[in-house]
Design an enzyme around this catalytic site. Structure first.
Site, PDB file in Angstrom:
ATOM      1  N   GLU A  48     107.501  -1.833 -40.475  1.00 57.85           N
ATOM      2  CA  GLU A  48     106.297  -0.475 -40.483  1.00 57.85           C
ATOM      3  C   GLU A  48     105.668  -0.700 -41.807  1.00 57.85           C
ATOM      4  O   GLU A  48     106.433  -0.878 -42.821  1.00 57.85           O
ATOM      5  CB  GLU A  48     107.385   0.608 -40.247  1.00 57.85           C
ATOM      6  CG  GLU A  48     106.579   2.047 -40.711  1.00 57.85           C
ATOM      7  CD  GLU A  48     105.314   2.220 -39.869  1.00 57.85           C
ATOM      8  OE1 GLU A  48     105.526   1.962 -38.646  1.00 57.85           O
ATOM      9  OE2 GLU A  48     104.368   2.496 -40.379  1.00 57.85           O
ATOM     10  N   ARG A 122     104.971  15.720 -33.014  1.00 60.40           N
ATOM     11  CA  ARG A 122     105.218  14.417 -33.326  1.00 60.40           C
ATOM     12  C   ARG A 122     106.194  13.986 -34.439  1.00 60.40           C
ATOM     13  O   ARG A 122     106.982  13.041 -34.340  1.00 60.40           O
ATOM     14  CB  ARG A 122     103.962  13.484 -33.677  1.00 60.40           C
ATOM     15  CG  ARG A 122     104.055  11.797 -33.654  1.00 60.40           C
ATOM     16  CD  ARG A 122     102.855  11.243 -34.001  1.00 60.40           C
ATOM     17  NE  ARG A 122     102.904   9.616 -33.973  1.00 60.40           N
ATOM     18  CZ  ARG A 122     103.428   9.069 -34.946  1.00 60.40           C
ATOM     19  NH1 ARG A 122     103.574   9.872 -36.069  1.00 60.40           N
ATOM     20  NH2 ARG A 122     103.272   7.741 -34.957  1.00 60.40           N
ATOM     21  N   TYR A 233      99.615  25.221 -27.259  1.00 58.52           N
ATOM     22  CA  TYR A 233     100.967  25.244 -27.033  1.00 58.52           C
ATOM     23  C   TYR A 233     101.821  25.458 -28.202  1.00 58.52           C
ATOM     24  O   TYR A 233     101.686  25.073 -29.133  1.00 58.52           O
ATOM     25  CB  TYR A 233     101.385  24.076 -26.039  1.00 58.52           C
ATOM     26  CG  TYR A 233     101.229  22.873 -26.468  1.00 58.52           C
ATOM     27  CD1 TYR A 233     101.893  22.228 -27.549  1.00 58.52           C
ATOM     28  CD2 TYR A 233      99.974  22.020 -26.185  1.00 58.52           C
ATOM     29  CE1 TYR A 233     101.599  20.751 -27.989  1.00 58.52           C
ATOM     30  CE2 TYR A 233      99.820  20.768 -26.659  1.00 58.52           C
ATOM     31  CZ  TYR A 233     100.936  20.141 -27.394  1.00 58.52           C
ATOM     32  OH  TYR A 233     100.317  18.844 -27.909  1.00 58.52           O
TER      33      TYR A 233
HETATM   34  C1  LIG Z   1     100.393   8.939 -38.456  1.00 55.31           C
HETATM   35  C2  LIG Z   1     100.057   9.291 -36.885  1.00 55.31           C
HETATM   36  C3  LIG Z   1      99.674  10.422 -36.591  1.00 55.31           C
HETATM   37  C4  LIG Z   1      99.566  10.752 -35.109  1.00 55.31           C
HETATM   38  N1  LIG Z   1      99.265  12.120 -34.925  1.00 55.31           N
HETATM   39  C5  LIG Z   1      99.054  12.323 -33.341  1.00 55.31           C
HETATM   40  C6  LIG Z   1      98.709  13.554 -32.897  1.00 55.31           C
HETATM   41  O1  LIG Z   1      98.669  14.398 -33.723  1.00 55.31           O
HETATM   42  N2  LIG Z   1      98.434  13.854 -31.727  1.00 55.31           N
HETATM   43  C7  LIG Z   1      98.572  12.735 -30.968  1.00 55.31           C
HETATM   44  O2  LIG Z   1      98.464  12.802 -29.675  1.00 55.31           O
HETATM   45  N3  LIG Z   1      98.773  11.325 -31.181  1.00 55.31           N
HETATM   46  C8  LIG Z   1      98.883  11.147 -32.428  1.00 55.31           C
HETATM   47  N4  LIG Z   1      99.389   9.922 -32.984  1.00 55.31           N
HETATM   48  C9  LIG Z   1      99.359   8.921 -32.137  1.00 55.31           C
HETATM   49  C10 LIG Z   1     100.518   8.805 -31.085  1.00 55.31           C
HETATM   50  O3  LIG Z   1     101.696   8.762 -31.891  1.00 55.31           O
HETATM   51  C11 LIG Z   1     100.388   7.732 -30.234  1.00 55.31           C
HETATM   52  O4  LIG Z   1      98.972   7.899 -29.417  1.00 55.31           O
HETATM   53  C12 LIG Z   1     101.274   7.644 -28.879  1.00 55.31           C
HETATM   54  O5  LIG Z   1     102.556   8.189 -29.337  1.00 55.31           O
HETATM   55  C13 LIG Z   1     101.555   6.018 -28.867  1.00 55.31           C
HETATM   56  O6  LIG Z   1     102.353   5.675 -29.701  1.00 55.31           O
HETATM   57  P1  LIG Z   1     102.494   4.091 -30.041  1.00 55.31           P
HETATM   58  O7  LIG Z   1     104.012   3.769 -30.475  1.00 55.31           O
HETATM   59  O8  LIG Z   1     101.874   3.040 -29.298  1.00 55.31           O
HETATM   60  O9  LIG Z   1     101.690   4.038 -31.700  1.00 55.31           O
HETATM   61  P2  LIG Z   1     102.051   4.984 -32.917  1.00 55.31           P
HETATM   62  O10 LIG Z   1     102.783   6.098 -32.757  1.00 55.31           O
HETATM   63  O11 LIG Z   1     100.579   5.279 -33.158  1.00 55.31           O
HETATM   64  O12 LIG Z   1     102.700   4.056 -33.949  1.00 55.31           O
HETATM   65  C14 LIG Z   1     102.195   2.896 -34.298  1.00 55.31           C
HETATM   66  C15 LIG Z   1     102.915   2.624 -35.795  1.00 55.31           C
HETATM   67  O13 LIG Z   1     102.403   1.164 -36.034  1.00 55.31           O
HETATM   68  C16 LIG Z   1     102.390   1.197 -37.547  1.00 55.31           C
HETATM   69  N5  LIG Z   1     101.524  -0.095 -37.984  1.00 55.31           N
HETATM   70  C17 LIG Z   1     100.249   0.053 -37.720  1.00 55.31           C
HETATM   71  N6  LIG Z   1      99.693  -1.256 -38.355  1.00 55.31           N
HETATM   72  C18 LIG Z   1     100.743  -1.923 -38.646  1.00 55.31           C
HETATM   73  C19 LIG Z   1     100.950  -3.209 -39.391  1.00 55.31           C
HETATM   74  N7  LIG Z   1      99.910  -4.238 -39.448  1.00 55.31           N
HETATM   75  N8  LIG Z   1     102.119  -3.471 -39.726  1.00 55.31           N
HETATM   76  C20 LIG Z   1     103.508  -2.491 -39.462  1.00 55.31           C
HETATM   77  N9  LIG Z   1     103.044  -1.591 -38.931  1.00 55.31           N
HETATM   78  C21 LIG Z   1     102.060  -1.181 -38.687  1.00 55.31           C
HETATM   79  C22 LIG Z   1     101.733   2.523 -37.822  1.00 55.31           C
HETATM   80  O14 LIG Z   1     102.009   3.001 -39.088  1.00 55.31           O
HETATM   81  C23 LIG Z   1     102.644   3.589 -36.936  1.00 55.31           C
HETATM   82  O15 LIG Z   1     103.895   3.965 -37.404  1.00 55.31           O
HETATM   83  C24 LIG Z   1      99.655   9.657 -34.380  1.00 55.31           C
HETATM   84  C25 LIG Z   1      99.874   8.285 -34.762  1.00 55.31           C
HETATM   85  C26 LIG Z   1     100.075   7.958 -35.925  1.00 55.31           C
HETATM   86  C27 LIG Z   1     100.463   6.633 -36.502  1.00 55.31           C
END
Ligand SMILES: Cc1cc2nc3c(=O)[nH]c(=O)nc-3n(C[C@H](O)[C@H](O)[C@H](O)COP(=O)(O)OP(=O)(O)OC[C@H]3O[C@@H](n4cnc5c(N)ncnc54)[C@H](O)[C@@H]3O)c2cc1C
Length: 408
Positions: A48, A122, A233
């Site tokens: 991460e 979240r 909500y």
């Molecule tokens: C800080 C943050 C706040 C968010 N807030 C909202 C919100 O308020 N409302 C909403 O609808 N969605 C939000 N989202 C997006 C939401 O979590 C996602 O759209 C959804 O849950 C899909 O999740 P995911 O696991 O694909 O990606 P995410 O939940 O976005 O997780 C991606 C992770 O990968 C990590 N990462 C990125 N690049 C690298 C790298 N090069 N090396 C290592 N780690 C890396 C990021 O730091 C993050 O922790 C947010 C995402 C983040 C990261």
């Protein structure tokens, strides 16, 4: 939610490097995949970029399809403590201020789909997943580990990561890119087109619920206006209130939390019904993020590399399924890796299982973009249809989505 850089693990650190699986990103999908893999007895290292996982973000919807996976991980009880199960989605017209439809959720949705429909911060969801991951000996979590590049050979993968102490190289069997909408795995490592800015921005705020009128405290509200809509909500066991206002705006930065001007936001909603404006006037401060999406039809896999969640299929939030799809993906990739010795075969099976469904949701979100933001006579026609449909039928249209369960 700060943490030491590394949570050492008995099994993951001592596992044969050839078997070691890497996940880039300890977000919602990455942590779910790690927990599902560990449940299958696979050692996994989660990298991460963030030094600590602060509870950033605002509300997310956890529909029954996602809750079935999280229940399987033993997390339902803890999630319910932080979440709210809204009684219904109340859809309103921003033109007339009148109710258009009420889609029943709460006990009704739980009985229909066998799992609750929750809304949650979240931060609470990530914290719950993180706590479970830390307790799991098969998961090694490396915070402050930024994936920069990776290469693959017929035998395995080599990753380049950057930490506060310098560069590091790691070797293992495969890499799962769960690194979100601006995925490095997608762009740099797999050479795929990145998500495209949609021309819309989401303004969001989370405030104590005390000042919010009683009528909004137990439902999800959805106000439809030409070119803008508002969703709100309750959160955090009913103690907080989440408001998101989605507008057209030519602003695009790669961040989830840019400060936003309250006055600009309120100016955009001049002329909206007083009941909605009263809600928008409550937060003193707002944050915003630019909405990006991907086109369907692109591969999520390349040999020993695979994508999940937003990295694979970032979608507009208009179906409220971004988190749910990443959770479904996490369960699916783990199941396929557990079944096949060869990660390349497992990734093929994963993509075949998942792509049609995730892209159907992506198209639903796009279609909602059009339908939510209609103006003039088309909006009147939409409103008339919504008013005429019985609530039960409105919910039944989503049976294919919420009725999903992880395959045995
Ligand atoms: C800080 C943050 C706040 C968010 N807030 C909202 C919100 O308020 N409302 C909403 O609808 N969605 C939000 N989202 C997006 C939401 O979590 C996602 O759209 C959804 O849950 C899909 O999740 P995911 O696991 O694909 O990606 P995410 O939940 O976005 O997780 C991606 C992770 O990968 C990590 N990462 C990125 N690049 C690298 C790298 N090069 N090396 C290592 N780690 C890396 C990021 O730091 C993050 O922790 C947010 C995402 C983040 C990261």
């Amino acid at each position: 939610m700060s943490a030491p850089e590394t949570s050492p693990s008995r099994h993951a650190d001592t596992a044969d490097p050839h078997d070691r699986l890497f996940i880039a990103g300890a977000g919602i999908g990455g942590l779910t995949a790690a927990l599902c893999l560990a449940r299958e007895g696979r050692a996994v290292t989660v990298l991460e970029r963030a030094e600590s996982l602060a509870p950033v973000g605002s509300g997310l919807q956890l529909s029954p399809n996602a809750m079935h996976v999280l229940r399987g991980l033993g997390l339902e009880e803890e999630l319910r403590r932080h979440a709210v199960a809204p009684e219904a989605i109340r859809i309103l017209s921003a033109r007339s201020g009148k109710d258009l439809a009420r889609i029943p959720l709460g006990a009704h949705a739980e009985a229909r789909y066998g799992a609750p429909y929750l809304v949650i911060h979240r931060g609470n969801l990530q914290e719950t997943l993180l706590r479970a991951a830390r307790a799991c000996p098969d998961i090694t979590l490396r915070l402050g580990a930024d994936l920069r590049d990776a290469r693959q050979s017929p035998d395995g993968v080599t990753l380049d990561i950057e930490t506060a102490h310098g560069k590091d190289h790691l070797s293992g069997a495969a890499l799962i890119g769960a690194d979100g909408v601006w995925s490095v795995t997608r762009r740099r490592i797999m050479g795929l087109r990145q998500a495209v800015f949609s021309g819309r921005t989401a303004y969001r705020a989370v405030i104590p619920i005390d000042t919010i009128p009683e009528e909004w405290r137990k439902v999800t509200g959805l106000w439809l206006g030409a070119d803008a809509h508002v969703v709100h909500y309750p959160l955090s066991g009913g103690r907080q209130f989440n408001i998101v206002a989605l507008v057209k705006e030519d602003w695009h930065e790669e961040t989830w939390s840019a400060p936003a001007a309250r006055a600009d936001l309120l100016a955009r909603f001049e002329g909206w019904p007083a009941a909605c404006r009263t809600l928008l006037e409550q937060p003193e401060s707002w944050l915003k993020w630019a909405l990006c999406g991907m086109d369907p039809g692109m591969s999520w896999i390349n040999g020993r590399f695979a994508l999940l969640g937003d990295a694979a299929h970032a979608m507009l939030p208009f179906a409220a399924q971004g988190a749910a799809m990443s959770i479904e993906d996490g369960a699916a990739i783990a199941r396929n890796l557990a079944r096949a010795e060869d990660p390349v075969k497992a990734f093929h099976a994963y993509q075949s299982e998942r792509q049609d469904r995730a892209e159907r949701v992506l198209r639903l979100a796009r279609s909602n973009d059009r339908v939510y933001h209609l103006g003039g006579p088309l909006a009147l026609a939409r409103d008339a249809v919504m008013r005429s449909l019985p609530p039960e039928r409105l919910l039944a249209r989503f049976d294919w989505l919420y009725g999903w369960r992880p395959p045995e």
